[in-house]
Design a protein around this motif. Structure first.
Motif, mmCIF file in Angstrom:
data_model
loop_
_atom_site.group_PDB
_atom_site.id
_atom_site.type_symbol
_atom_site.label_atom_id
_atom_site.label_comp_id
_atom_site.label_asym_id
_atom_site.label_seq_id
_atom_site.Cartn_x
_atom_site.Cartn_y
_atom_site.Cartn_z
ATOM 1 N N PHE A 93 0.830 -1.214 0.000
ATOM 2 C CA PHE A 93 0.000 0.000 0.000
ATOM 3 C C PHE A 93 0.858 1.254 0.000
ATOM 4 N N ALA A 94 0.404 2.258 -0.745
ATOM 5 C CA ALA A 94 0.962 3.610 -0.685
ATOM 6 C C ALA A 94 -0.056 4.543 -1.316
ATOM 7 N N THR A 95 -0.205 5.746 -0.771
ATOM 8 C CA THR A 95 -1.196 6.657 -1.336
ATOM 9 C C THR A 95 -0.915 8.087 -0.906
ATOM 10 N N VAL A 96 -1.786 8.990 -1.349
ATOM 11 C CA VAL A 96 -1.751 10.401 -0.953
ATOM 12 C C VAL A 96 -3.170 10.807 -0.575
ATOM 13 N N PHE A 97 -3.322 11.387 0.608
ATOM 14 C CA PHE A 97 -4.613 11.937 1.018
ATOM 15 C C PHE A 97 -4.662 13.412 0.620
ATOM 16 N N ALA A 98 -5.418 13.713 -0.401
ATOM 17 C CA ALA A 98 -5.505 15.093 -0.890
ATOM 18 C C ALA A 98 -6.540 15.158 -2.004
ATOM 19 N N PRO A 99 -7.106 16.347 -2.262
ATOM 20 C CA PRO A 99 -7.925 16.503 -3.469
ATOM 21 C C PRO A 99 -7.077 16.217 -4.709
ATOM 22 N N THR A 101 -6.591 17.685 -7.481
ATOM 23 C CA THR A 101 -5.833 18.800 -8.065
ATOM 24 C C THR A 101 -4.605 19.176 -7.244
ATOM 25 N N GLU A 102 -4.475 18.624 -6.039
ATOM 26 C CA GLU A 102 -3.312 18.920 -5.199
ATOM 27 C C GLU A 102 -2.298 17.778 -5.185
ATOM 28 N N ILE A 103 -2.505 16.781 -6.031
ATOM 29 C CA ILE A 103 -1.577 15.645 -6.115
ATOM 30 C C ILE A 103 -0.704 15.811 -7.358
ATOM 31 N N LYS A 104 0.598 15.748 -7.168
ATOM 32 C CA LYS A 104 1.517 15.918 -8.285
ATOM 33 C C LYS A 104 1.512 14.676 -9.177
ATOM 34 N N PRO A 105 1.789 14.848 -10.475
ATOM 35 C CA PRO A 105 1.777 13.696 -11.393
ATOM 36 C C PRO A 105 2.703 12.566 -10.947
ATOM 37 N N GLU A 106 3.899 12.917 -10.460
ATOM 38 C CA GLU A 106 4.823 11.871 -10.038
ATOM 39 C C GLU A 106 4.324 11.148 -8.790
ATOM 40 N N GLU A 107 3.585 11.831 -7.929
ATOM 41 C CA GLU A 107 2.993 11.184 -6.756
ATOM 42 C C GLU A 107 1.880 10.236 -7.180
ATOM 43 N N TYR A 108 1.100 10.676 -8.159
ATOM 44 C CA TYR A 108 0.012 9.829 -8.656
ATOM 45 C C TYR A 108 0.574 8.555 -9.279
ATOM 46 N N ARG A 109 1.632 8.739 -10.050
ATOM 47 C CA ARG A 109 2.249 7.590 -10.706
ATOM 48 C C ARG A 109 2.812 6.613 -9.664
ATOM 49 N N ARG A 110 3.455 7.156 -8.644
ATOM 50 C CA ARG A 110 4.054 6.295 -7.632
ATOM 51 C C ARG A 110 2.996 5.491 -6.884
ATOM 52 N N GLY A 111 1.936 6.151 -6.451
ATOM 53 C CA GLY A 111 0.879 5.441 -5.737
ATOM 54 C C GLY A 111 0.249 4.355 -6.591
ATOM 55 N N PRO A 151 -14.011 10.731 -2.062
ATOM 56 C CA PRO A 151 -13.188 11.927 -2.232
ATOM 57 C C PRO A 151 -11.938 11.866 -1.361
ATOM 58 N N LEU A 152 -10.916 12.590 -1.786
ATOM 59 C CA LEU A 152 -9.618 12.696 -1.112
ATOM 60 C C LEU A 152 -8.771 11.435 -1.265
ATOM 61 N N GLN A 153 -9.310 10.424 -1.954
ATOM 62 C CA GLN A 153 -8.561 9.184 -2.166
ATOM 63 C C GLN A 153 -8.674 8.733 -3.628
ATOM 64 N N THR A 154 -8.388 9.643 -4.556
ATOM 65 C CA THR A 154 -8.517 9.284 -5.965
ATOM 66 C C THR A 154 -7.460 8.267 -6.385
ATOM 67 N N ILE A 155 -6.252 8.344 -5.833
ATOM 68 C CA ILE A 155 -5.225 7.358 -6.176
ATOM 69 C C ILE A 155 -5.677 5.968 -5.747
ATOM 70 N N TYR A 156 -6.045 5.856 -4.504
ATOM 71 C CA TYR A 156 -6.440 4.559 -3.941
ATOM 72 C C TYR A 156 -7.710 4.037 -4.603
ATOM 73 N N SER A 201 -0.068 13.411 3.212
ATOM 74 C CA SER A 201 -1.378 14.033 3.375
ATOM 75 C C SER A 201 -1.265 15.542 3.214
ATOM 76 N N ARG A 202 -2.201 16.104 2.487
ATOM 77 C CA ARG A 202 -2.304 17.566 2.365
ATOM 78 C C ARG A 202 -3.644 18.051 2.931
ATOM 79 N N LEU A 203 -4.190 17.267 3.857
ATOM 80 C CA LEU A 203 -5.435 17.648 4.509
ATOM 81 C C LEU A 203 -5.133 18.604 5.657
#
Length: 343
Positions: A93-99, A101-111, A151-156, A201-203
């Motif tokens: 598991f790995a993810t980013v908690f954020a809307p 539009t606040e997730i960078k492309p490289e973070e999205y790819r990594r998750g 919401p806030l978990q689009t990657i996951y 997290s960017r919450l």
């Protein structure tokens, strides 16, 4: 070295912490040989100790599941050390908690690489070894989010949806081939794991699982059961999962609006966000000496048992009991009619 007769060789990715760690312990209590594949050295060592204490045989390897070559090499090493792999559990598991539009492309790819392609890579490694032997099981640790994005978990949400589609398609292919290798997926409820303490997290407030929250041992018991009964295409774990998936099937639009109103608040505690280690790119236990274990910060709110899970594992018994009650009611009714006719 192969395991003793009656033991299985089980691989758990993401087994150093969270639900994966609970699965490692649960398999070990059965005396299985457990290979733990994860990035964090401290967690791997602690998980190996858990296996030994429970009477199992451990193997550990630091590996990034997003790297298919690392995973293939690790699978080869597992079989050299423990013997042929019987069960492969994907739980990394790995993810980013954020809307979004606040997730960078490289973070999205990594998750996505970890949560989706990590499962694909693990499944491929398992099948390359299991298909020629025509036996074994692959267990995908999923989530209710595989059907109902939040919401806030689009990657996951996206990754778990992808796993569900991948697993479904693969299952059909294996059935077409008449294979005795089986794949199954478990859709989990919110779990009390360390991910909420180390995910990026960017919450504005500290993230939390959407209540009701279950302990990771509930998930682990479900995974072990699924490994024993892998012909079933899917398992729903926890009453909240069942309610969510049924509501999404029949009232998805209403659920959209509900989550738009409540989905942000339900994923944050009242505590302000603080700086904390992030495991997206690197394991947080390297150099820290801290073992994060299976549990997160929500022990006081988490359920250790699920009545729904018990019912799911005993549906045959419940059906028989229901049939017995129905038969008893029928006999009583028949006796009543006969008695009335005799009067």
């Amino acid at each position: 070295m192969a395991t003793a007769e009656g033991r299985r060789v089980v691989v758990v990715t993401g087994g150093s912490a969270g639900a994966g760690r609970a699965c490692v312990r649960e398999f070990a209590t059965r005396g299985d040989a457990v290979a733990i594949l994860a990035r964090g050295g401290t967690g791997l060592q602690a998980a190996a100790s858990d296996v030994r204490e429970a009477g199992g045989q451990p193997f550990t390897r630091e590996v990034d599941v997003a790297d298919h070559e690392e995973l293939e090499s690790a699978a080869d090493e597992v079989e050299r050390e423990l013997g042929p792999i019987d069960v492969w559990v994907n739980a990394a598991f790995a993810t980013v908690f954020a809307p979004f539009t606040e997730i960078k492309p490289e973070e999205y790819r990594r998750g996505t690489d970890v949560v989706y392609l990590g499962y694909v890579n693990g499944t491929r490694a398992a099948l390359r070894r299991r298909l020629p032997r025509d036996r074994g099981a692959v267990v995908q640790v999923g989530s209710a989010i595989a059907y109902r994005g939040i919401p806030l978990q689009t990657i996951y949400s996206g990754a778990k949806h992808a796993i569900q589609g991948f697993n479904e398609a693969l299952r059909c292919e294996l059935m077409h081939q008449g294979s005795n290798v089986h794949v199954t997926m478990l859709q989990m409820p919110a779990l009390n794991t360390p991910q909420f303490d180390w995910a990026l997290s960017r919450l504005p407030r500290h993230p939390q699982p959407v209540p009701p929250i279950y302990q990771p041992e509930v998930a682990a018991r479900a995974v072990v059961y699924a490994a024993d009964h892998p012909k079933r295409r899917e398992y729903w774990v926890g009453g909240s999962t069942v309610a969510t998936l049924i509501a999404n099937k029949f009232a998805a639009g209403l659920l959209d609006r509900y989550l738009a109103r409540k989905g942000y608040q339900s994923q944050m505690t009242s505590e302000p966000a603080t700086d904390h280690p992030v495991n997206l790119w690197n394991p947080v236990d390297d150099g820290s000496g801290r073992d994060f274990g299976a549990h997160g910060s929500f022990d006081s709110k988490a359920y250790g048992h699920s009545r729904q899970l018990w019912a799911s594992h005993h549906h045959g018994l419940l059906a028989a009991a229901g049939a017995g009650l129905a038969a008893g009611a029928g006999l009583a009714a028949t006796a009543g009619v006969i008695w009335s006719q005799r009067r």
